[in-house]
Enzyme design. Structure first.
Site, mmCIF file in Angstrom:
data_model
loop_
_atom_site.group_PDB
_atom_site.id
_atom_site.type_symbol
_atom_site.label_atom_id
_atom_site.label_comp_id
_atom_site.label_asym_id
_atom_site.label_seq_id
_atom_site.Cartn_x
_atom_site.Cartn_y
_atom_site.Cartn_z
ATOM 1 N N ARG A 233 0.851 -1.182 0.000
ATOM 2 C CA ARG A 233 0.000 0.000 0.000
ATOM 3 C C ARG A 233 0.892 1.239 0.000
ATOM 4 O O ARG A 233 1.996 1.219 0.550
ATOM 5 C CB ARG A 233 -0.925 0.016 1.212
ATOM 6 C CG ARG A 233 -2.077 -0.968 1.117
ATOM 7 C CD ARG A 233 -3.070 -0.541 0.055
ATOM 8 N NE ARG A 233 -4.212 -1.446 -0.068
ATOM 9 C CZ ARG A 233 -4.282 -2.449 -0.928
ATOM 10 N NH1 ARG A 233 -3.249 -2.688 -1.730
ATOM 11 N NH2 ARG A 233 -5.346 -3.199 -1.004
ATOM 12 N N HIS A 281 -0.640 0.785 -10.405
ATOM 13 C CA HIS A 281 -1.417 -0.111 -9.530
ATOM 14 C C HIS A 281 -1.986 -1.288 -10.332
ATOM 15 O O HIS A 281 -3.186 -1.568 -10.298
ATOM 16 C CB HIS A 281 -2.544 0.658 -8.840
ATOM 17 C CG HIS A 281 -2.970 0.015 -7.543
ATOM 18 N ND1 HIS A 281 -3.331 0.745 -6.435
ATOM 19 C CD2 HIS A 281 -3.084 -1.282 -7.184
ATOM 20 C CE1 HIS A 281 -3.669 -0.073 -5.448
ATOM 21 N NE2 HIS A 281 -3.520 -1.326 -5.888
#
Length: 318
Positions: A233, A281
């Site tokens: 993250r 991502h």
């Protein structure tokens, strides 16, 4: 056997059209699990579950009887932090084995990219230079993997499959152990896993304990000129510490797939740093058919009063 009564759910996302992504697969998968966009809900009190990806600020407010919020992604940190999430609602997430395989392929690709010098060979090829690079035995290369959930286990398996020595930081003792892998758990496991490693792959969930885990102190434990693969993250990484480690040579390079702000703003300095490999991502994604199967099973379990295998521990964060 009498037909089961339908259960109604709602798509909640401020940034994605979840019906366009998953609706066809869900409708093909079941007729007794109904999902609607918010503007298609006539009686909000009938909604018992929500399928979520970055729900808006007031997304949960119209649904007083919501019992389940299910993330279509592997991570639930943003969902757990949502101020409108009902306190009594079960939180669940998709557990897609193919997603883990995709993540493992990404991690192995990046470690091999650095280890085999593919960037340097591409530069040589652009200049028509035939210059073989030296190699070292994969078993002599130490890779530290942070995290041993569904994603972490797949990453460890992939790295071992191509011969790297792997040291992994786990929250607790693993149920299964792979040969050639050192498992470290308990306090200090992350730091001990990183000690002397040439590569650091982060696949940790985001919790209060793991915020800012990728910092100067951790980078200092790695072998000089190590490389980072950051697929956890964005909030795991202290960006200024990464830049300082790159400037000092403690890190030679880093691959970043997740960021504190996404999309990464065009003016962000990372875009111009040649030492960084940036991807949007995309280390892995959930396949629509798998999302549909798990949403349907979880919604049916809710309706029938059965345990929900995709539920997460709200305290632990995964």
């Amino acid at each position: 056997m009498p037909a089961q009564s339908p259960i109604l759910g709602v798509y909640l996302s401020a940034t994605a059209d979840l019906d366009a992504l998953y609706g066809a697969a869900l409708r093909q998968c079941a007729s007794d699990v109904l999902l609607r966009r918010p503007d298609q809900i006539d009686r909000p009190e009938d909604v018992r579950f929500a399928i979520c990806w970055e729900p808006g600020e007031g997304a949960f407010a119209p649904y007083p009887n919501l019992e389940l919020a299910m993330s279509v992604a592997a991570g639930v940190d943003a969902l757990l932090a949502h101020p409108g999430l009902p306190g009594a609602a079960v939180v669940a997430r998709v557990r897609d084995p193919h997603q883990a395989e995709l993540m493992a392929g990404y991690a192995v690709h990046e470690v091999l990219h650095y280890e085999r010098g593919f960037a340097e060979m591409a530069r040589n090829a652009a200049k028509a230079r035939w210059l073989p690079l030296r190699m070292r035995a994969p078993g002599s290369v130490q890779v530290a993997v942070l995290g041993h959930g569904t994603m972490g286990r797949a990453v460890v398996t992939g790295l071992r499959a191509v011969g790297f020595s792997v040291r992994v930081a786990c929250r607790g003792e693993p149920a299964e152990r792979l040969p050639g892998v050192s498992y470290l758990s308990g306090p200090g496991a992350v730091a001990r896993a990183a000690e002397g490693a040439q590569y650091l792959v982060n696949v940790l969930p985001l919790t209060a304990e793991t915020v800012n885990v990728l910092d100067a102190a951790l980078f200092a434990r790695l072998a000089p000129a190590a490389s980072l693969v950051q697929i956890g993250r964005g909030e795991h990484l202290v960006e200024t510490d990464l830049e300082a480690a790159l400037d000092s040579g403690q890190l030679a390079a880093a691959t970043l797939d997740v960021f504190r702000e996404e999309p990464l703003p065009p003016e962000h300095r990372f875009w111009q740093d040649a030492r960084l490999r940036i991807t949007p991502h995309v280390a892995s994604d959930s396949l629509p058919e798998v999302v549909a199967e798990q949403v349907v099973e979880t919604a049916r379990a809710l309706r029938d009063g059965r345990p929900m295998s995709c539920a997460v521990d709200r305290v632990r964060g995964y």
